[in-house]
Design a protein around this motif. Structure first.
Motif, PDB file in Angstrom:
ATOM      1  N   GLU A  47     -72.099 -27.939 -44.472  1.00  7.60           N
ATOM      2  CA  GLU A  47     -72.944 -28.353 -43.330  1.00  7.60           C
ATOM      3  C   GLU A  47     -72.186 -29.330 -42.447  1.00  7.60           C
ATOM      4  O   GLU A  47     -72.171 -29.203 -41.226  1.00  7.60           O
ATOM      5  N   ILE A  48     -71.556 -30.312 -43.083  1.00  9.98           N
ATOM      6  CA  ILE A  48     -70.813 -31.303 -42.277  1.00  9.98           C
ATOM      7  C   ILE A  48     -69.653 -30.614 -41.554  1.00  9.98           C
ATOM      8  O   ILE A  48     -69.377 -30.877 -40.389  1.00  9.98           O
ATOM      9  N   ARG A  49     -68.998 -29.703 -42.245  1.00 12.26           N
ATOM     10  CA  ARG A  49     -67.871 -28.993 -41.617  1.00 12.26           C
ATOM     11  C   ARG A  49     -68.347 -28.194 -40.408  1.00 12.26           C
ATOM     12  O   ARG A  49     -67.614 -28.018 -39.448  1.00 12.26           O
ATOM     13  N   GLU A  73     -65.149 -28.562 -34.585  1.00 18.06           N
ATOM     14  CA  GLU A  73     -63.848 -28.578 -33.922  1.00 18.06           C
ATOM     15  C   GLU A  73     -62.797 -29.330 -34.743  1.00 18.06           C
ATOM     16  O   GLU A  73     -61.713 -28.820 -35.009  1.00 18.06           O
ATOM     17  N   MET A  74     -63.195 -30.539 -35.162  1.00 19.60           N
ATOM     18  CA  MET A  74     -62.254 -31.367 -35.922  1.00 19.60           C
ATOM     19  C   MET A  74     -61.896 -30.678 -37.251  1.00 19.60           C
ATOM     20  O   MET A  74     -60.731 -30.591 -37.639  1.00 19.60           O
ATOM     21  N   CYS A  75     -62.921 -30.166 -37.930  1.00 18.29           N
ATOM     22  CA  CYS A  75     -62.682 -29.553 -39.248  1.00 18.29           C
ATOM     23  C   CYS A  75     -61.869 -28.265 -39.122  1.00 18.29           C
ATOM     24  O   CYS A  75     -61.036 -27.968 -39.978  1.00 18.29           O
ATOM     25  N   SER A  76     -62.111 -27.504 -38.059  1.00 18.59           N
ATOM     26  CA  SER A  76     -61.384 -26.240 -37.912  1.00 18.59           C
ATOM     27  C   SER A  76     -59.899 -26.476 -37.725  1.00 18.59           C
ATOM     28  O   SER A  76     -59.061 -25.672 -38.149  1.00 18.59           O
ATOM     29  N   LYS A  82     -65.043 -20.825 -43.341  1.00 12.47           N
ATOM     30  CA  LYS A  82     -64.976 -22.166 -43.933  1.00 12.47           C
ATOM     31  C   LYS A  82     -65.153 -22.136 -45.451  1.00 12.47           C
ATOM     32  O   LYS A  82     -64.545 -22.919 -46.164  1.00 12.47           O
ATOM     33  N   GLU A  83     -65.985 -21.187 -45.936  1.00 13.98           N
ATOM     34  CA  GLU A  83     -66.194 -21.109 -47.395  1.00 13.98           C
ATOM     35  C   GLU A  83     -64.878 -20.754 -48.093  1.00 13.98           C
ATOM     36  O   GLU A  83     -64.609 -21.234 -49.194  1.00 13.98           O
TER      37      GLU A  83
END
Ligand code: SF4
Ligand code: SF3
Length: 552
Positions: free
Chosen positions: A53-55, A60-63, A176-177
């Motif tokens: 969820e946070i990702r 953008e930052m996480c990607s 993301k998973e």
């Protein structure tokens, strides 16, 4: 011992490369790759408490971090990157990312990430530092050979998975998973408290995410470029100057074809890029001529004769000869000292291939090495469109068995086995293939069965996913409960880590009785091999005559 690497099929003596790699990787670069992998585990650890969820919330930052992790893992795959400076910079970048990430995570209240040393990345790194540090974190530092074997099996599966997820990401498909699983897997390799069962569990879980990674890439490729269709690919040449594009990245293929339009420069595929010929979106380009040459390991001879400019979008790169090195370009995670690199574009822009095109214009046309056509394009959509015909042929007894011969090609002499095996198969068998293993038999005249060619090429190694989709569909059509009741046998050739990912995917799908060759991986300890044999009936290969008797 200067280094230790046993991640590919050509490892020295089927034990391990210890001074320099058979692939041409130098000892210091092997050690830098170990360091990079270790540093990436540091990034994985700080991200441990960042939920999906946070990702998604901080997409953008996480990607950006996702992309970074995938690219760096990709760079450590066999024959991808040989460039010492690349790895030194990548390690610095990784440490910086870890430190900034720790700080951010702490600020978000997600854990005890402590900002330690902002300058951590500004160190100088000497050969002695590299070797000393690598000796404390490399493969052999896990002393128990079974634990080591399971950790490495998982690591290699994850590297291939990262490669596939990276291609998908370049086409705008995030997963993301999959990245979260990759991080979990990396962290697990540092955890001495895990039981053998837990480690085996992680290896099997990697199979699930391998299927997911290939499915995401399949969706990315087909949504962008259409479904592969039956295609006759020209293997001869024309008289124009030309660019040869190799590797697996279809986004690069698209941008190159667009940018070469109307320039008078032709485009040919090499090695694993051959399946680009099967996509509808690429067929509209008149200057896309066909495929030149064979699998990666023949590139020294074939790049020489090609005469034009060459782009390596991914592995497999063989250290280039001086005679053509100045005509070679790398991009993405590929690199080699002294070879020009095409950088990633700014967000929203296309990659700039103008340097390659300008050079190509000055060079002579390719030397003809063969003429004729090869047929391919049998990915799941195309095969399912022919399902009725295929099912009828099975029911009438015209097709007795399907033989999956997917995987990698390589330079070892014993790989003639696959040519001989394909030739010796009874005429009522169909070969299903994907990956560069096909070059061992895709130019033989093996005929057809009621108009269905006896070699059905689904595409690149990641398109092994197509073969699984086809098998599952046949299982449904024939009303079977078990995928292993299908008349399909598996004789798979492996070389690098993406093949490990494909293997784990097949195991996850419940496929048993896979024959793996030309040799079983050196990183499988006797006990781990025993588990694979007991659980999945995995076997090696022997000789063509006995194997045909045994398998058919
Ligand atoms: Fe040896 Fe293969 Fe590792 Fe290269 S990738 S160093 S050939 S085991
Ligand atoms: Fe080939 Fe390197 Fe594996 Fe993609 S290009 S299958 S070996």
């Amino acid at each position: 011992m200067k280094m230790f690497c046993y991640q590919c099929q050509e490892t020295l003596g089927n034990k391990g490369c210890t001074v320099n790699g058979i692939c041409g990787k130098k000892g210091d670069v092997a050690n830098l790759q170990d360091l990079l992998l270790y540093a990436l585990k540091g990034v994985a650890i700080f991200r441990k408490n960042i939920s999906l969820e946070i990702r998604k919330e901080y997409r953008e930052m996480c990607s950006e971090v996702d992309k970074f992790i995938l690219e760096q893992l990709f760079s450590t795959i066999t024959n991808a990157n040989f460039d010492r400076n690349y790895f030194i910079e990548a390690i610095k970048e990784t440490i910086k990312m870890r430190e900034i990430g720790k700080q951010k995570v702490a600020e978000m209240g997600l854990g005890a990430g402590k900002f330690t040393d902002h300058d951590a990345a500004n160190f100088t790194i000497t050969d002695a530092d590299i070797d000393a540090k690598a000796a404390t974190i490399g493969v052999l530092t896990t002393e128990n050979e079974d634990v080591r074997s399971l950790r490495e099996l998982l690591t290699y599966g994850v590297k291939g998975m990262a490669a596939y997820a990276d291609h998908a990401l370049r086409l705008g498909k995030e997963a993301k998973e999959i990245v979260m699983f990759i991080e979990k897997a990396l962290i697990s390799t540092l955890d001495d408290s895990l039981s053998v069962d837990e480690m085996v569990g992680l290896v099997l879980e990697a199979g699930k995410y391998s299927v997911d990674a290939m499915a995401v890439l399949d969706a990315a490729n087909t949504e962008s470029y259409g479904h592969p269709e039956i295609t006759e690919v020209n293997i001869g040449v024309r008289k124009n100057p030309a660019i040869l594009i190799s590797g697996h990245d279809l986004k690069d293929m698209e941008e190159l074809l667009e940018q070469t339009k109307g320039t008078g420069v032709d485009v040919y595929t090499h090695g694993e890029m051959l399946p680009a010929n099967y996509y509808p979106a690429f067929k509209k380009y008149d200057h896309f001529v066909g495929n030149y040459g064979n699998a990666w390991w023949k590139q020294k001879e074939e790049f020489e004769k090609f005469n034009g400019a060459i782009i390596l979008t991914t592995n497999c790169l063989v250290p280039p000869k001086d005679s053509y090195k100045n005509r070679v370009f790398t991009t993405n995670s590929v690199g080699f000292d002294g070879v020009k690199h095409i950088a990633d574009p700014e967000k929203g822009k296309a990659k700039d291939f103008s340097a390659v095109i300008e050079l190509a214009k000055t060079l002579p046309a390719p030397t003809e090495i063969e003429t004729g056509k090869i047929v391919g394009g049998f990915a799941h959509n195309q095969v399912l469109a022919l399902a009725d015909k295929i099912v009828d042929a099975v029911k009438s007894g015209a097709i007795k068995k399907f033989v999956v011969m997917a995987g990698c090609d390589g330079r070892q002499k014993g790989r003639n086995y696959y040519t001989d095996f394909a030739q010796a198969l009874p005429k009522d068998t169909i070969i299903l293939t994907a990956g560069c293993a096909k070059y061992r038999y895709n130019k033989l005249d093996l005929g057809d069965i009621d108009g269905i060619p006896r070699v059905l090429d689904a595409g690149q190694c990641n398109d092994s996913y197509s073969l699984a989709v086809i098998a599952l569909k046949l299982k449904e059509v024939f009303g079977l409960d078990d995928i292993n009741d299908l008349p399909i046998i598996y004789n798979i050739a492996w070389y690098e880590q993406k093949a490990v990912t494909v293997l784990l995917a097949l195991l996850y799908l419940g496929v048993k009785n896979i024959h793996l060759g030309p040799t079983l991986p050196a990183f499988l300890s006797p006990n781990v091999t025993k588990v694979l044999v007991e659980k999945f009936d995995i076997a090696g290969i022997t000789n063509v005559e006995d194997d045909i008797k045994d398998m058919i």
